[in-house]
Design a protein around this motif. Structure first.
Motif, PDB file in Angstrom:
ATOM      1  N   SER A  77       0.863  -1.106  -0.084  1.00 54.54           N
ATOM      2  CA  SER A  77       0.036  -0.002  -0.072  1.00 54.54           C
ATOM      3  C   SER A  77       0.830   1.253   0.058  1.00 54.54           C
ATOM      4  O   SER A  77       0.467   2.292  -0.667  1.00 54.54           O
ATOM      5  CB  SER A  77      -1.063   0.125   1.415  1.00 54.54           C
ATOM      6  N   ASP A  78       1.814   1.395   0.725  1.00 49.23           N
ATOM      7  CA  ASP A  78       2.715   2.413   0.845  1.00 49.23           C
ATOM      8  C   ASP A  78       3.405   2.687  -0.596  1.00 49.23           C
ATOM      9  O   ASP A  78       3.673   3.706  -0.924  1.00 49.23           O
ATOM     10  CB  ASP A  78       3.924   2.220   1.853  1.00 49.23           C
ATOM     11  N   ARG A  79       3.821   1.604  -1.358  1.00 54.34           N
ATOM     12  CA  ARG A  79       4.338   1.728  -2.596  1.00 54.34           C
ATOM     13  C   ARG A  79       3.272   2.248  -3.630  1.00 54.34           C
ATOM     14  O   ARG A  79       3.677   3.263  -4.609  1.00 54.34           O
ATOM     15  CB  ARG A  79       5.214   0.374  -3.096  1.00 54.34           C
ATOM     16  N   ILE A  80       2.212   1.962  -3.507  1.00 54.01           N
ATOM     17  CA  ILE A  80       1.154   2.111  -4.578  1.00 54.01           C
ATOM     18  C   ILE A  80       0.816   3.866  -4.144  1.00 54.01           C
ATOM     19  O   ILE A  80       0.774   4.574  -5.037  1.00 54.01           O
ATOM     20  CB  ILE A  80      -0.216   1.278  -4.164  1.00 54.01           C
ATOM     21  N   ARG A  81       0.867   3.967  -2.889  1.00 46.53           N
ATOM     22  CA  ARG A  81       0.434   5.652  -2.768  1.00 46.53           C
ATOM     23  C   ARG A  81       1.644   6.412  -3.189  1.00 46.53           C
ATOM     24  O   ARG A  81       1.326   7.358  -3.784  1.00 46.53           O
ATOM     25  CB  ARG A  81       0.435   5.856  -1.239  1.00 46.53           C
ATOM     26  N   GLU A  82       2.800   5.953  -2.924  1.00 43.63           N
ATOM     27  CA  GLU A  82       3.991   6.695  -3.536  1.00 43.63           C
ATOM     28  C   GLU A  82       3.978   6.833  -5.272  1.00 43.63           C
ATOM     29  O   GLU A  82       4.140   7.838  -5.513  1.00 43.63           O
ATOM     30  CB  GLU A  82       5.341   6.047  -3.073  1.00 43.63           C
TER      31      GLU A  82
ATOM     32  N   PRO B 101      -4.558   3.596 -13.173  1.00 45.85           N
ATOM     33  CA  PRO B 101      -4.248   2.917 -11.939  1.00 45.85           C
ATOM     34  C   PRO B 101      -4.048   1.392 -11.958  1.00 45.85           C
ATOM     35  O   PRO B 101      -3.084   1.111 -11.063  1.00 45.85           O
ATOM     36  CB  PRO B 101      -5.880   2.926 -11.265  1.00 45.85           C
ATOM     37  N   LEU B 102      -4.348   0.706 -12.937  1.00 47.49           N
ATOM     38  CA  LEU B 102      -3.991  -0.792 -13.052  1.00 47.49           C
ATOM     39  C   LEU B 102      -2.393  -0.900 -13.520  1.00 47.49           C
ATOM     40  O   LEU B 102      -1.673  -1.720 -12.651  1.00 47.49           O
ATOM     41  CB  LEU B 102      -4.616  -1.440 -14.369  1.00 47.49           C
ATOM     42  N   GLU B 103      -1.908   0.226 -14.111  1.00 47.13           N
ATOM     43  CA  GLU B 103      -0.260   0.177 -14.514  1.00 47.13           C
ATOM     44  C   GLU B 103       0.256   0.578 -13.160  1.00 47.13           C
ATOM     45  O   GLU B 103       1.422  -0.209 -12.931  1.00 47.13           O
ATOM     46  CB  GLU B 103      -0.067   1.009 -15.530  1.00 47.13           C
ATOM     47  N   ILE B 104      -0.024   1.497 -12.484  1.00 44.11           N
ATOM     48  CA  ILE B 104       0.538   1.883 -11.147  1.00 44.11           C
ATOM     49  C   ILE B 104       0.648   0.734 -10.322  1.00 44.11           C
ATOM     50  O   ILE B 104       1.675   0.485  -9.487  1.00 44.11           O
ATOM     51  CB  ILE B 104      -0.324   3.318 -10.539  1.00 44.11           C
ATOM     52  N   VAL B 105      -0.470   0.121  -9.973  1.00 45.37           N
ATOM     53  CA  VAL B 105      -0.372  -1.184  -9.139  1.00 45.37           C
ATOM     54  C   VAL B 105       0.437  -2.149  -9.629  1.00 45.37           C
ATOM     55  O   VAL B 105       1.292  -2.855  -8.668  1.00 45.37           O
ATOM     56  CB  VAL B 105      -1.782  -1.506  -9.069  1.00 45.37           C
ATOM     57  N   ASN B 106       0.517  -2.509 -10.862  1.00 50.07           N
ATOM     58  CA  ASN B 106       1.423  -3.389 -11.313  1.00 50.07           C
ATOM     59  C   ASN B 106       2.853  -3.036 -11.137  1.00 50.07           C
ATOM     60  O   ASN B 106       3.857  -3.875 -10.751  1.00 50.07           O
ATOM     61  CB  ASN B 106       1.456  -3.662 -13.065  1.00 50.07           C
ATOM     62  N   ILE B 107       3.204  -1.752 -11.472  1.00 49.79           N
ATOM     63  CA  ILE B 107       4.572  -1.127 -11.081  1.00 49.79           C
ATOM     64  C   ILE B 107       4.897  -1.251  -9.536  1.00 49.79           C
ATOM     65  O   ILE B 107       5.662  -1.761  -9.203  1.00 49.79           O
ATOM     66  CB  ILE B 107       4.647   0.178 -11.283  1.00 49.79           C
ATOM     67  N   ALA B 108       3.860  -0.919  -8.904  1.00 51.22           N
ATOM     68  CA  ALA B 108       4.247  -1.225  -7.297  1.00 51.22           C
ATOM     69  C   ALA B 108       4.453  -2.517  -6.984  1.00 51.22           C
ATOM     70  O   ALA B 108       5.296  -2.829  -5.948  1.00 51.22           O
ATOM     71  CB  ALA B 108       3.057  -0.644  -6.682  1.00 51.22           C
ATOM     72  N   LEU B 109       3.555  -3.430  -7.510  1.00 51.98           N
ATOM     73  CA  LEU B 109       3.949  -4.924  -7.103  1.00 51.98           C
ATOM     74  C   LEU B 109       4.984  -5.349  -7.356  1.00 51.98           C
ATOM     75  O   LEU B 109       5.675  -5.997  -6.942  1.00 51.98           O
ATOM     76  CB  LEU B 109       2.453  -5.860  -7.583  1.00 51.98           C
ATOM     77  N   THR B 110       5.509  -5.113  -8.589  1.00 51.17           N
ATOM     78  CA  THR B 110       6.792  -5.426  -9.283  1.00 51.17           C
ATOM     79  C   THR B 110       8.236  -4.948  -8.471  1.00 51.17           C
ATOM     80  O   THR B 110       8.982  -5.676  -8.374  1.00 51.17           O
ATOM     81  CB  THR B 110       7.051  -4.821 -10.646  1.00 51.17           C
ATOM     82  N   GLU B 111       7.839  -3.554  -8.036  1.00 55.80           N
ATOM     83  CA  GLU B 111       8.914  -3.255  -7.182  1.00 55.80           C
ATOM     84  C   GLU B 111       8.980  -3.693  -5.763  1.00 55.80           C
ATOM     85  O   GLU B 111      10.068  -3.742  -4.959  1.00 55.80           O
ATOM     86  CB  GLU B 111       8.702  -1.623  -6.923  1.00 55.80           C
TER      87      GLU B 111
ATOM     88  N   ASN C  82      -7.882   5.256  -7.271  1.00 54.63           N
ATOM     89  CA  ASN C  82      -6.928   6.355  -8.065  1.00 54.63           C
ATOM     90  C   ASN C  82      -6.452   7.150  -7.507  1.00 54.63           C
ATOM     91  O   ASN C  82      -6.287   7.421  -6.364  1.00 54.63           O
ATOM     92  CB  ASN C  82      -8.453   6.920  -9.098  1.00 54.63           C
ATOM     93  N   ARG C  83      -5.745   8.284  -8.389  1.00 51.68           N
ATOM     94  CA  ARG C  83      -4.896   9.211  -7.927  1.00 51.68           C
ATOM     95  C   ARG C  83      -5.605  10.033  -6.881  1.00 51.68           C
ATOM     96  O   ARG C  83      -4.952  10.735  -5.895  1.00 51.68           O
ATOM     97  CB  ARG C  83      -3.988   9.917  -9.026  1.00 51.68           C
ATOM     98  N   GLN C  84      -6.653  10.475  -7.118  1.00 48.56           N
ATOM     99  CA  GLN C  84      -7.533  11.341  -6.337  1.00 48.56           C
ATOM    100  C   GLN C  84      -7.582  10.934  -5.007  1.00 48.56           C
ATOM    101  O   GLN C  84      -7.613  11.636  -3.868  1.00 48.56           O
ATOM    102  CB  GLN C  84      -8.630  11.699  -6.847  1.00 48.56           C
ATOM    103  N   ASP C  85      -7.560   9.670  -4.572  1.00 42.20           N
ATOM    104  CA  ASP C  85      -7.783   9.125  -3.109  1.00 42.20           C
ATOM    105  C   ASP C  85      -6.408   9.463  -2.227  1.00 42.20           C
ATOM    106  O   ASP C  85      -6.357   9.213  -1.073  1.00 42.20           O
ATOM    107  CB  ASP C  85      -7.526   7.490  -3.289  1.00 42.20           C
ATOM    108  N   PHE C  86      -5.224   9.741  -2.958  1.00 41.62           N
ATOM    109  CA  PHE C  86      -4.012  10.153  -2.302  1.00 41.62           C
ATOM    110  C   PHE C  86      -3.603  11.901  -2.486  1.00 41.62           C
ATOM    111  O   PHE C  86      -2.631  11.889  -1.865  1.00 41.62           O
ATOM    112  CB  PHE C  86      -2.799   9.223  -2.900  1.00 41.62           C
ATOM    113  N   ILE C  87      -4.238  12.539  -2.965  1.00 38.93           N
ATOM    114  CA  ILE C  87      -4.030  13.875  -3.227  1.00 38.93           C
ATOM    115  C   ILE C  87      -5.019  14.737  -2.104  1.00 38.93           C
ATOM    116  O   ILE C  87      -6.272  14.379  -2.207  1.00 38.93           O
ATOM    117  CB  ILE C  87      -4.283  14.450  -4.520  1.00 38.93           C
ATOM    118  N   VAL C  88      -4.496  15.593  -1.524  1.00 34.48           N
ATOM    119  CA  VAL C  88      -5.163  16.360  -0.708  1.00 34.48           C
ATOM    120  C   VAL C  88      -6.049  17.394  -1.331  1.00 34.48           C
ATOM    121  O   VAL C  88      -5.321  18.197  -1.791  1.00 34.48           O
ATOM    122  CB  VAL C  88      -4.150  17.068   0.700  1.00 34.48           C
TER     123      VAL C  88
END
Length: 324
Positions: A220-225, A235-245, A304-310
């Motif tokens: 979750s921390d890597r997904i948020r970052e 979002p699908l691409e970002i999640v795949n990148i986070a899981l790969t990392e 999506n990205r809006q969930d982590f943007i203030v």
């Protein structure tokens, strides 16, 4: 020129030789497998039930000390000949100190049980002494069983609150669902195989919750970052990148824990055997669920990205300059 530009845009700043693993490509089949495993586990728990140990059903426990090293099987056989059926004998650090557990006996007084166990446990040329006898009633064991379930439920609730505060509710709900999946499947295997379920197995379940939650938090921390850092990606691409990392870290953590669990399973004796079996099952289930339940569920809920943007409230937005 166009192909190179497209390749770099898909890497989103990552080196071209670092491939992104499409974990979510099989999210739907994985979800079907998870549902089938959960339903099967609930079926076995409901139909066959758990083979509850003496910690939950009540019984007698006694600590024995022998003058010479002894085998647990010999002690169990001697007790069975004396009429103490279904006794479980475990070593306590050495081959001379043992713990004996058995169902509730007709003799209610601990003093009488001490005499009977002392007489029954004697072996040829090897004197036995009983140091301690504890009698646990069935009502106490039942209360312990209920409180254990409450402890697991409370742990999940607090984890839901923690992950929601630290990350996002969609990720928190996915994490709790993955933890619930881990508990149900692990307990379901014990119900299916009718392996003994006692306090050591319950301790393994609680340890499993901590392991699985830690894995969920790292992902979750890597997904948020990545949502905050990477622009223009789905979002699908970002999640795949986070899981790969985080894959290398996940493999190292799981492999290290498995080595410890296997060492306990084969070298820890009878007292740690079922604890290590539960942990062995839980490591595989927990590693899988953090990817294909916790993360996939958050994506399904529209992460999506809006969930982590203030979001800045309108009254705090910078107003246009008033002309002079």
């Amino acid at each position: 020129m166009t192909e190179n530009t497209q390749l770099k845009s898909k890497q989103y700043g990552r080196p071209d030789n670092e491939r992104v693993i499409p974990f979510m490509k099989i999210a739907l089949p994985a979800a079907v497998i998870s549902i089938l495993l959960t339903v099967a586990s609930i079926f076995f728990i409901a139909t066959k039930g758990l083979n509850l140990g003496l910690d939950f059903t009540g019984g007698v426990s006694a600590e024995l000390n022998y003058s010479q090293p002894v085998k647990a099987a010999d002690v169990s056989e001697a007790l069975a000949k004396a009429g103490f059926k279904d006794s479980v004998v475990q070593t306590l650090g050495s081959n001379r100190d043992l713990m004996v557990r058995m169902p509730v006996q007709e003799t209610a007084e601990a003093a009488d049980l001490t005499k009977e166990i002392t007489t029954a446990a004697q072996l040829p040329g090897n004197k036995a002494e009983v140091h301690k006898v504890d009698v646990v009633g069935g009502q106490v064991g039942n209360e312990l069983y209920i409180r254990s379930g409450g402890a697991v439920a409370l742990a999940m609730l607090l984890m839901l609150v923690y992950v929601t505060i630290r990350f996002e509710f969609k990720l928190a709900l996915g994490a709790v669902l993955s933890l619930l999946h881990d508990v149900i499947v692990t307990v379901g295997v014990f119900a299916m195989m009718q392996w003994p379920f006692d306090l050591t197995v319950l301790a393994a379940i609680l340890a499993l919750l901590g392991f699985s939650l830690n894995d969920n938090i790292v992902v979750s921390d890597r997904i948020r970052e990545n949502f905050r850092k990477i622009r223009g990606a789905e979002p699908l691409e970002i999640v795949n990148i986070a899981l790969t990392e985080t894959l290398r870290r996940t493999i190292h953590t799981s492999a290290t824990l498995l080595l410890v669990v296997l060492a306990m399973m084969f070298l820890g004796g009878e007292g740690l055997h079922w604890f290590s079996v539960a942990m062995f099952i839980g490591v595989f289930v927990g590693t899988y669920s953090s990817i294909y339940i916790g993360t996939a569920f958050a994506l399904w809920r529209g992460l999506n990205r809006q969930d982590f943007i203030v979001q800045v409230k309108p009254e705090f937005e910078e107003e246009n300059e008033i002309p002079r």
